[in-house]
Design a protein around this motif. Structure first.
Motif, short mmCIF file in Angstrom:
data_model
loop_
_atom_site.label_atom_id
_atom_site.label_comp_id
_atom_site.label_asym_id
_atom_site.label_seq_id
_atom_site.Cartn_x
_atom_site.Cartn_y
_atom_site.Cartn_z
N ARG A 151 0.81 -1.22 0.00
CA ARG A 151 0.00 0.00 0.00
C ARG A 151 0.84 1.28 0.00
O ARG A 151 0.37 2.34 -0.41
CB ARG A 151 -0.93 0.00 1.22
N GLU A 213 1.37 6.91 -1.11
CA GLU A 213 0.43 5.79 -1.19
C GLU A 213 0.40 5.27 -2.63
O GLU A 213 0.52 6.04 -3.59
CB GLU A 213 -0.96 6.26 -0.77
N GLU A 420 -7.06 -4.53 5.77
CA GLU A 420 -7.96 -4.45 4.63
C GLU A 420 -9.37 -4.82 5.06
O GLU A 420 -9.55 -5.69 5.91
CB GLU A 420 -7.50 -5.39 3.52
#
Length: 464
Positions: A151, A213, A420
């Motif tokens: 990520r 990100e 997640e």
């Protein structure tokens, strides 16, 4: 840690050098006594000459007291057998094997305790292919590294004329591109590190390391370079393990021309690779061949043979003939240091690409990922903040408090929080408070600072 390294080749040498620099007790086993003497003179380690899979040789190397075996001999069979003997005969708690074959993957039952007793697998060829794949995905980057389960990305870029970073400060860039959030963690100018603050002015030619990100990375790179030129055409010299794996992975995505000198290898590649990969028998350093095959139209030229000199020459030739970007595989570290950022855009060291994978298993504290930067001089590390405000040096503290306690120059680049599907990548601000189980990504400019940083992630004895 007491670590035994099997194999004093280029990978074994790089592994030993990296581990010695962190004050580990290193013993290297290799059949070549002259090679071992050379290593002993250059590095603070002990060499044991002999066949590394013989119990008597392992005994002389101190395997009985070893915390880890790193088996990186030339042959997969040697590394597998060494791990099995080290585990079963000497009770070594941690085993790492360098395996070239794609048949063996970490977690395979065949590598388990009842099989070859290999806890961790390192495959340099696969690591290089993954490294190059990221450079193709983000063509304006010099290096792309993943953290926080993919990520968060750490990216190195070179500032070129016309870049939005050129001749401005980091704060100026943030004001101009609020939709491209990123954190600059290091700036290098003519090989020297430059202090990194919001007011630091960046110049053309600087090498900048930034964290962003994944979903915002392309926007950041577009803002930095003023555009995005995807890679559509690739020419590569060398059809060995790296070249063939990369061609297999990229086929159907980009146009590929692969140059291989050996006729029999060409015939083999023709049976293994998809038909859209054009295989050419010839020498990658042949100017006429490169010109005839329109190297000037190539978005990327890759020199991937096992010969450093050939790789350097073919890359320089491709650049002179008009290839937009050239990447060269360089085994000798001295060569890589010399050519990086010159005519050749990127020099990849096979040994350095796997060092990070190994270091993640050696680190103390709750460290989950390590990447070697700037040919091993610097490091990026991802650790997990455990415990609570009473038992941890991180949990319950602000970024400002943490950076005050960190060694000079160490920067917190990003915080990855949650699981997640609600995982967040947070850019650090002075008042952001670290929570339990946060993943912190840090840039460490000197390996001498690693141990002190690791201690920040260790909880006190009162934590259960």
């Amino acid at each position: 840690m007491r670590i035994v390294v099997l194999g004093a080749g280029r990978v074994g040498e790089s592994v030993a050098e990296s581990l010695v620099s962190e004050n580990n007790d290193i013993t290297v086993i290799d059949p070549d006594p002259q090679r071992l003497r050379w290593l002993e003179e250059r590095l603070d380690l002990r060499g044991v000459a002999g066949n590394g899979i013989l119990p008597e040789v392992m005994e002389r190397a101190g395997m009985r007291d070893a915390d880890m075996l790193v088996a990186c001999a030339t042959r997969d069979e040697t590394n597998l057998v060494a791990c099995k003997i080290a585990h079963d005969r000497f009770g070594v708690p941690s085993t790492v094997a360098r395996l070239r074959s794609s048949e063996f993957a970490e977690g395979d039952p065949l590598l388990g305790p009842e099989g070859f007793a290999v806890q961790h697998v390192i495959c340099p060829e696969e690591s290089i292919v993954g490294y190059i794949q990221k450079l193709i995905d983000y063509p304006e980057a010099l290096q792309v590294l993943e953290f926080g389960r993919g990520r968060a990305h750490l990216v190195a870029v070179r500032v070129v004329p016309g870049s939005a970073l050129a001749d401005g400060s980091i704060a100026d860039f943030r004001r101009r591109f609020p939709d491209a959030p990123m954190r600059v963690v290091a700036i290098y100018r003519k090989e020297a590190e430059v202090g990194c603050t919001a007011d630091t002015r960046i110049r053309v030619g600087d090498e900048v390391f930034l964290l962003a990100e994944k979903g915002k990375l392309r926007d950041v790179l577009k803002a930095v370079h003023g555009g995005d030129q995807p890679v559509r055409r690739i020419m590569m010299a060398g059809g060995g393990n790296v070249g063939s794996r990369l061609a297999q992975r990229l086929s159907g995505q980009v146009e590929i021309k692969l140059i291989e000198r050996d006729a029999r290898r060409c015939e083999f590649l023709a049976t293994q690779l998809p038909g859209e990969v054009l295989i050419l028998q010839g020498d990658g350093t042949d100017e006429e061949l490169q010109a005839d095959e329109n190297v000037a139209r190539m978005d990327l030229f890759l020199a991937l043979t096992s010969d450093d000199e050939d790789n350097i020459l073919s890359s320089m030739l491709a650049k002179r003939l008009g290839a937009r970007r050239v990447v060269s595989l360089i085994n000798r570290r001295a060569y890589a240091d010399l050519i990086q950022g010159s005519t050749i855009d990127i020099a990849i060291s096979p040994a350095q690409t796997v060092i990070g994978e190994l270091l993640a298993h050696v680190r103390r504290g709750d460290v989950v990922a390590v990447h070697s930067l700037r040919r091993g001089a610097a490091e990026a590390l991802e650790g997990v903040a455990r415990g609570d405000a009473r038992t941890s040096r991180l949990v319950g503290r602000t970024i400002e408090q943490i950076e005050t306690a960190l060694p000079r120059g160490v920067q917190v680049g990003a915080i990855v929080r949650g699981e997640e599907p609600r995982m967040q990548v947070l850019m650090p601000t002075h008042d952001l408070v670290i929570e339990t189980d946060d993943h912190l990504v840090l840039f460490i400019p000197s390996k001498r600072q690693v141990r002190e940083v690791e201690r920040m992630f260790q909880v006190s004895a009162t934590f259960f």
